[in-house]
Design an enzyme around this catalytic site. Structure first.
Site, PDB file in Angstrom:
ATOM      1  N   ASP A 177       0.843  -1.192   0.000  1.00  0.00           N
ATOM      2  CA  ASP A 177       0.000   0.000   0.000  1.00  0.00           C
ATOM      3  C   ASP A 177       0.881   1.245   0.000  1.00  0.00           C
ATOM      4  O   ASP A 177       2.036   1.205   0.421  1.00  0.00           O
ATOM      5  CB  ASP A 177      -0.910  -0.001   1.233  1.00  0.00           C
ATOM      6  CG  ASP A 177      -2.223   0.723   0.995  1.00  0.00           C
ATOM      7  OD1 ASP A 177      -2.360   1.372  -0.061  1.00  0.00           O
ATOM      8  OD2 ASP A 177      -3.115   0.636   1.855  1.00  0.00           O
ATOM      9  N   HIS A 191      -8.650  -2.210  -8.816  1.00  0.00           N
ATOM     10  CA  HIS A 191      -8.683  -1.250  -7.709  1.00  0.00           C
ATOM     11  C   HIS A 191      -7.802  -0.035  -7.969  1.00  0.00           C
ATOM     12  O   HIS A 191      -8.243   1.107  -7.789  1.00  0.00           O
ATOM     13  CB  HIS A 191      -8.245  -1.952  -6.425  1.00  0.00           C
ATOM     14  CG  HIS A 191      -8.040  -1.028  -5.268  1.00  0.00           C
ATOM     15  ND1 HIS A 191      -9.060  -0.272  -4.731  1.00  0.00           N
ATOM     16  CD2 HIS A 191      -6.919  -0.725  -4.546  1.00  0.00           C
ATOM     17  CE1 HIS A 191      -8.584   0.455  -3.727  1.00  0.00           C
ATOM     18  NE2 HIS A 191      -7.296   0.206  -3.600  1.00  0.00           N
TER      19      HIS A 191
END
Length: 513
Positions: A228, A365
């Site tokens: 992330d 995503h």
């Protein structure tokens, strides 16, 4: 608007226009560290050195000694506690905030060098109701912040009501949050106890969430297994031009900081709000066993691939990156850990040559949340950028959960992401991304579907009825028109709140007066 006395007003103006040296506090005599409290995954863009940041900020007029440290630093903490509180004695809280807590607040400048880092970094932010509890009624020109997350959780964020929310987030009792970060939980707990002692009963705990980087080679990865924070933008005045990585967006400071260049309401906010930022917090439970089972059950059937490899490929196409962090737009069928570890290459793509979804699905995503070349390039939509500064929470998946392919109902085994995002305009930033891109079934092409990773079933049919399976297209590289039905939410909202993270000078001259 709140009326201040002449002396207080004068103090505010003097502080606002004072030179940068006026904000530099006396050195803290508390013990300092010899190793950094920040993590440094090689996949993520590196932070500037203190010297580099000083040079960049000087040219842009940013005062890094006055900006709270978490805003521009991003997702680089090892342990972080979010301590949500309600103010029960405003007079005592304000007095202690100015006399004792302020000296604990860690600035951006402090975090950039080990020699100036505290043992535990501390930041603080306040909800709209929290500012009112302190007597601050100025209009910060952000109606989403003013109304609070409870008001738009269903309409804008696709939460199917508040049935899954942590009780403390249901209502308006959360006045603020302390963010405490260090390299050990003992350090964090020691500093929290110190803060509670200082505040002398003027606050009540509403909720706490302990975040922690995952162990070993999973550091920097969330509980689904993916890295992330790779695509956080560079901020002009903080990141030196030579340190901007290929594919990394460069945004004006006003996209993150109130009152700075390109802030939508730069001339309309109260002067004391300058160099503050709006903090979006969401506690996002991740159903990792269920996600992994879904990948196994729907593994892509590709030539010369095992079922396990087909499952990994499906996961990569759902996210847009392999678990190593290599982007599928650059390596669509096989993982490339060497590419993933190279921050000169791992973000250097723009989807511009992928019109048939053989590389990256329209629904992936990272494409839903950051469409890059789909909208003309990474710098074509600066107002929609946010800086993510979250951290995983909860334990690793247990053997029992792996065997049952189901997340435990034991509260102590809940895991997920403590999602944190900064911006100067919540409507243009987080809410726009969530409502207009992530949960929009027709973005960026008709029939794309909602984000298959973080999207929720309740919105897919255009209603708020729960348990409506969402349909996503483009995940099979052999047949872009085929669809996959996803009958479970892999991510469950446990609630959250909108906060304002003020500058240190604002804490000193307004919030503690």
């Amino acid at each position: 608007m709140k009326l201040f006395s002449a002396s207080v007003f004068a103090a505010i103006i003097a502080s606002h226009y004072a030179s940068a040296t006026a904000h530099i506090r006396a050195p803290n005599v508390k013990p300092r560290r010899t190793n950094s409290l920040l993590t440094a995954p090689p996949q993520q863009p590196p932070l500037p050195s203190a010297q580099q940041a000083a040079s960049a900020s000087s040219s842009a007029g940013l005062n890094l000694t006055d900006i709270q440290g978490d805003i521009l630093i991003g997702m680089k903490k090892n342990k972080e506690l979010f301590f949500f509180f309600s103010i029960t004695d405003a007079a005592t809280f304000k007095a202690k905030l100015g006399s004792d807590i302020l000296e604990l607040i860690t600035s951006t400048n402090q975090l950039l060098a080990v020699a100036t880092q505290p043992i535990t970094a501390v930041n603080v932010a306040f909800s709209s109701t929290g500012l009112k509890a302190l007597g601050i009624t100025d209009d910060l020109k952000d109606p989403v912040f003013e109304a609070g997350m409870l008001s738009n959780a269903v309409s804008d964020l696709s939460d199917p009501g508040t049935g899954n929310w942590v009780p403390g987030f249901v209502g308006t009792s959360v006045h603020g949050v302390f963010l405490l970060a260090s390299d050990t939980i003992d350090n964090v707990n020691t500093e929290l106890a110190n803060i509670q002692t200082i505040l002398n009963g003027s606050i009540t705990e509403i909720h706490r969430l302990q975040g922690e980087a995952r162990p070993g080679d999973q550091q920097g990865h969330e509980h689904f297994g993916f890295m992330d924070g790779i695509s956080n933008p560079a901020v002009d005045g903080f990141t030196p031009p030579a340190e901007i990585r290929p594919g990394q967006a460069l945004i004006p400071p006003g996209i993150m900081l109130l009152g700075e260049a390109n802030d939508t309401f730069q001339n309309d906010r109260p002067p004391w709000a300058k160099d503050g930022s709006f903090l979006v917090f969401r506690q996002m439970q991740q159903r990792a066993p269920e996600f992994n089972k879904f990948l196994q059950d729907h593994a892509l059937n590709m030539p010369n691939m095992t079922s396990e490899q087909g499952a990994d490929l499906l996961g990569a196409r759902i996210v847009g990156r392999w678990k190593s962090d290599a982007p599928i737009d650059l390596t669509p069928l096989v993982d490339d850990p060497v590419l993933a570890a190279d921050n000169q290459r791992n973000n250097n793509f723009d989807f511009s040559d992928a019109t048939n979804q053989t590389r990256c699905p329209f629904s992936a995503h990272i494409r839903k949340a950051n469409p890059r070349g789909d909208l003309g390039g990474i710098n074509k939509f600066p107002n929609q950028h946010i800086i993510r500064a979250g951290i995983p929470y909860g334990p690793e998946v247990t053997d029992a959960e792996k065997a049952s392919n189901s997340s435990s109902t034991d509260p102590s085994l809940e895991r997920g992401l403590a999602f944190v995002a900064y911006q100067s305009n919540i409507q243009n930033g987080f809410v726009f991304l969530q409502k207009n891109w992530v949960d929009n079934t027709n973005f960026f092409r008709p029939g794309t579907g909602v984000d298959p990773l973080i999207g929720t079933n309740s919105r897919n049919s255009g209603t708020d009825a729960p348990n409506t399976p969402r349909v996503v297209s483009g995940l099979d590289p052999n047949n872009a028109t085929s669809t996959i039905e996803i009958g479970i939410d892999f991510v469950v909202s446990r609630g959250g709140e909108y906060f304002f993270s003020p500058s240190l000078s604002a804490i000193r001259t307004v919030l503690s007066v």
